[in-house]
Design a protein around this motif. Structure first.
Motif, PDB file in Angstrom:
ATOM      1  N   PHE A   1     -12.458-125.840 -27.640  1.00  0.00           N
ATOM      2  CA  PHE A   1     -12.695-124.695 -28.519  1.00  0.00           C
ATOM      3  C   PHE A   1     -11.450-124.406 -29.326  1.00  0.00           C
ATOM      4  O   PHE A   1     -10.337-124.791 -28.955  1.00  0.00           O
ATOM      5  N   THR A   2     -11.650-123.743 -30.453  1.00  0.00           N
ATOM      6  CA  THR A   2     -10.553-123.280 -31.302  1.00  0.00           C
ATOM      7  C   THR A   2     -10.727-121.778 -31.508  1.00  0.00           C
ATOM      8  O   THR A   2     -11.655-121.180 -30.964  1.00  0.00           O
ATOM      9  N   SER A   3      -9.921-121.187 -32.325  1.00  0.00           N
ATOM     10  CA  SER A   3     -10.040-119.751 -32.592  1.00  0.00           C
ATOM     11  C   SER A   3     -11.321-119.427 -33.358  1.00  0.00           C
ATOM     12  O   SER A   3     -11.761-118.276 -33.375  1.00  0.00           O
ATOM     13  N   THR A   4     -11.949-120.444 -33.979  1.00  0.00           N
ATOM     14  CA  THR A   4     -13.161-120.206 -34.776  1.00  0.00           C
ATOM     15  C   THR A   4     -14.334-121.125 -34.414  1.00  0.00           C
ATOM     16  O   THR A   4     -15.312-121.177 -35.143  1.00  0.00           O
ATOM     17  N   SER A   5     -14.244-121.849 -33.299  1.00  0.00           N
ATOM     18  CA  SER A   5     -15.373-122.703 -32.903  1.00  0.00           C
ATOM     19  C   SER A   5     -15.468-122.809 -31.386  1.00  0.00           C
ATOM     20  O   SER A   5     -14.472-122.722 -30.672  1.00  0.00           O
ATOM     21  N   ASP A   6     -16.697-123.002 -30.911  1.00  0.00           N
ATOM     22  CA  ASP A   6     -16.973-123.137 -29.492  1.00  0.00           C
ATOM     23  C   ASP A   6     -16.616-124.553 -29.032  1.00  0.00           C
ATOM     24  O   ASP A   6     -16.514-125.470 -29.840  1.00  0.00           O
ATOM     25  N   ARG A   7     -16.446-124.721 -27.720  1.00  0.00           N
ATOM     26  CA  ARG A   7     -16.213-126.059 -27.193  1.00  0.00           C
ATOM     27  C   ARG A   7     -17.514-126.843 -27.234  1.00  0.00           C
ATOM     28  O   ARG A   7     -18.599-126.278 -27.248  1.00  0.00           O
ATOM     29  N   VAL A   8     -17.397-128.170 -27.280  1.00  0.00           N
ATOM     30  CA  VAL A   8     -18.557-129.056 -27.263  1.00  0.00           C
ATOM     31  C   VAL A   8     -18.498-129.853 -25.977  1.00  0.00           C
ATOM     32  O   VAL A   8     -17.458-130.424 -25.633  1.00  0.00           O
ATOM     33  N   CYS A   9     -19.618-129.868 -25.261  1.00  0.00           N
ATOM     34  CA  CYS A   9     -19.704-130.573 -23.989  1.00  0.00           C
ATOM     35  C   CYS A   9     -20.714-131.713 -24.107  1.00  0.00           C
ATOM     36  O   CYS A   9     -21.660-131.631 -24.887  1.00  0.00           O
ATOM     37  N   ASP A  10     -20.518-132.745 -23.322  1.00  0.00           N
ATOM     38  CA  ASP A  10     -21.466-133.859 -23.263  1.00  0.00           C
ATOM     39  C   ASP A  10     -21.483-134.376 -21.836  1.00  0.00           C
ATOM     40  O   ASP A  10     -20.627-134.018 -21.016  1.00  0.00           O
TER      41      ASP A  10
ATOM     42  N   CYS B   1     -16.898-111.723 -32.212  1.00  0.00           N
ATOM     43  CA  CYS B   1     -16.403-112.738 -31.284  1.00  0.00           C
ATOM     44  C   CYS B   1     -17.488-113.081 -30.274  1.00  0.00           C
ATOM     45  O   CYS B   1     -18.320-112.232 -29.948  1.00  0.00           O
ATOM     46  N   GLU B   2     -17.474-114.300 -29.778  1.00  0.00           N
ATOM     47  CA  GLU B   2     -18.377-114.714 -28.707  1.00  0.00           C
ATOM     48  C   GLU B   2     -17.577-115.412 -27.629  1.00  0.00           C
ATOM     49  O   GLU B   2     -16.507-115.980 -27.887  1.00  0.00           O
ATOM     50  N   LEU B   3     -18.123-115.383 -26.413  1.00  0.00           N
ATOM     51  CA  LEU B   3     -17.480-116.076 -25.301  1.00  0.00           C
ATOM     52  C   LEU B   3     -17.556-117.585 -25.515  1.00  0.00           C
ATOM     53  O   LEU B   3     -18.576-118.101 -25.983  1.00  0.00           O
ATOM     54  N   VAL B   4     -16.495-118.267 -25.144  1.00  0.00           N
ATOM     55  CA  VAL B   4     -16.469-119.724 -25.200  1.00  0.00           C
ATOM     56  C   VAL B   4     -17.406-120.255 -24.114  1.00  0.00           C
ATOM     57  O   VAL B   4     -17.402-119.767 -22.981  1.00  0.00           O
ATOM     58  N   SER B   5     -18.225-121.233 -24.456  1.00  0.00           N
ATOM     59  CA  SER B   5     -19.156-121.842 -23.500  1.00  0.00           C
ATOM     60  C   SER B   5     -18.395-122.601 -22.419  1.00  0.00           C
ATOM     61  O   SER B   5     -17.329-123.165 -22.667  1.00  0.00           O
ATOM     62  N   GLU B   6     -18.976-122.593 -21.233  1.00  0.00           N
ATOM     63  CA  GLU B   6     -18.455-123.408 -20.130  1.00  0.00           C
ATOM     64  C   GLU B   6     -19.285-124.682 -20.073  1.00  0.00           C
ATOM     65  O   GLU B   6     -20.479-124.660 -20.346  1.00  0.00           O
ATOM     66  N   CYS B   7     -18.656-125.781 -19.735  1.00  0.00           N
ATOM     67  CA  CYS B   7     -19.394-127.027 -19.553  1.00  0.00           C
ATOM     68  C   CYS B   7     -20.041-126.976 -18.177  1.00  0.00           C
ATOM     69  O   CYS B   7     -19.368-126.758 -17.170  1.00  0.00           O
ATOM     70  N   GLY B   8     -21.353-127.127 -18.132  1.00  0.00           N
ATOM     71  CA  GLY B   8     -22.087-127.040 -16.874  1.00  0.00           C
ATOM     72  C   GLY B   8     -21.907-128.272 -16.006  1.00  0.00           C
ATOM     73  O   GLY B   8     -21.212-129.230 -16.365  1.00  0.00           O
ATOM     74  N   HIS B   9     -22.572-128.248 -14.858  1.00  0.00           N
ATOM     75  CA  HIS B   9     -22.521-129.359 -13.905  1.00  0.00           C
ATOM     76  C   HIS B   9     -23.006-130.638 -14.579  1.00  0.00           C
ATOM     77  O   HIS B   9     -24.060-130.664 -15.190  1.00  0.00           O
ATOM     78  N   GLY B  10     -22.216-131.690 -14.470  1.00  0.00           N
ATOM     79  CA  GLY B  10     -22.560-132.976 -15.067  1.00  0.00           C
ATOM     80  C   GLY B  10     -22.059-133.140 -16.487  1.00  0.00           C
ATOM     81  O   GLY B  10     -22.253-134.179 -17.101  1.00  0.00           O
ATOM     82  N   PHE B  11     -21.420-132.091 -17.028  1.00  0.00           N
ATOM     83  CA  PHE B  11     -20.903-132.144 -18.399  1.00  0.00           C
ATOM     84  C   PHE B  11     -19.384-132.127 -18.392  1.00  0.00           C
ATOM     85  O   PHE B  11     -18.757-131.664 -17.446  1.00  0.00           O
ATOM     86  N   GLU B  12     -18.807-132.642 -19.464  1.00  0.00           N
ATOM     87  CA  GLU B  12     -17.366-132.560 -19.669  1.00  0.00           C
ATOM     88  C   GLU B  12     -17.100-132.135 -21.102  1.00  0.00           C
ATOM     89  O   GLU B  12     -17.926-132.341 -21.987  1.00  0.00           O
ATOM     90  N   GLU B  13     -15.945-131.531 -21.314  1.00  0.00           N
ATOM     91  CA  GLU B  13     -15.552-131.101 -22.656  1.00  0.00           C
ATOM     92  C   GLU B  13     -15.179-132.319 -23.477  1.00  0.00           C
ATOM     93  O   GLU B  13     -14.353-133.125 -23.062  1.00  0.00           O
ATOM     94  N   ILE B  14     -15.815-132.467 -24.647  1.00  0.00           N
ATOM     95  CA  ILE B  14     -15.444-133.572 -25.539  1.00  0.00           C
ATOM     96  C   ILE B  14     -14.702-133.071 -26.768  1.00  0.00           C
ATOM     97  O   ILE B  14     -13.942-133.812 -27.376  1.00  0.00           O
ATOM     98  N   ILE B  15     -14.928-131.796 -27.124  1.00  0.00           N
ATOM     99  CA  ILE B  15     -14.170-131.166 -28.216  1.00  0.00           C
ATOM    100  C   ILE B  15     -13.773-129.773 -27.729  1.00  0.00           C
ATOM    101  O   ILE B  15     -14.633-128.956 -27.403  1.00  0.00           O
TER     102      ILE B  15
END
Length: 125
Positions: free
Chosen positions: A98-107, A82-96
């Motif tokens: 996270f799920t039980s098997t994938s990290d969140r995607v930020c833009d 398992c890995e920690l889910v990424s946080e969206c940094g300053h200036g980013f927002e979550e576009i996708i």
């Protein structure tokens, strides 16, 4: 038929003689059964929310929840990873999300732009 069980809370392992194979995805084999040893199965790691607690100087605990997702599925002889889910940094927002098997995607947040460098940076327009 005789069954001997040994359970250990420190390692979360158990040994069972005269039992069938380990039950994937709930367990994985750490020691195979031989003529002189019993098979040892351990419970697989579970991904998902975990508590992260710290004790401050006043002796008060502060807890937060961290989310994890599965990056490697368990096999008969390996644990789940398992890995920690990424946080969206300053200036980013979550576009996708996270799920039980994938990290969140930020833009970059709309109104910002993406500057290509060794690290993704969103700079205000």
């Amino acid at each position: 038929s005789t069954t001997t069980s040994t359970f250990s809370t420190a390692t979360s392992s158990h040994t069972e003689t005269e039992r069938g194979p380990c039950r994937v995805p709930d367990e994985y084999e750490v020691v195979p059964r031989t003529l002189s040893t019993s098979r040892i199965c351990r419970p697989t790691r579970q991904c998902g929310p975990i508590s992260n607690c710290t004790l401050n100087v006043e002796g008060v605990y502060s807890c937060s929840t961290l989310n994890t997702y599965e990056v490697i599925s368990p096999t008969y002889t390996t644990d789940r990873s398992c890995e920690l889910v990424s946080e969206c940094g300053h200036g980013f927002e979550e576009i996708i999300p996270f799920t039980s098997t994938s990290d969140r995607v930020c833009d970059c947040i709309v109104g910002s732009f993406y500057r290509n460098s060794t690290k993704a940076i969103c700079t205000p327009c």
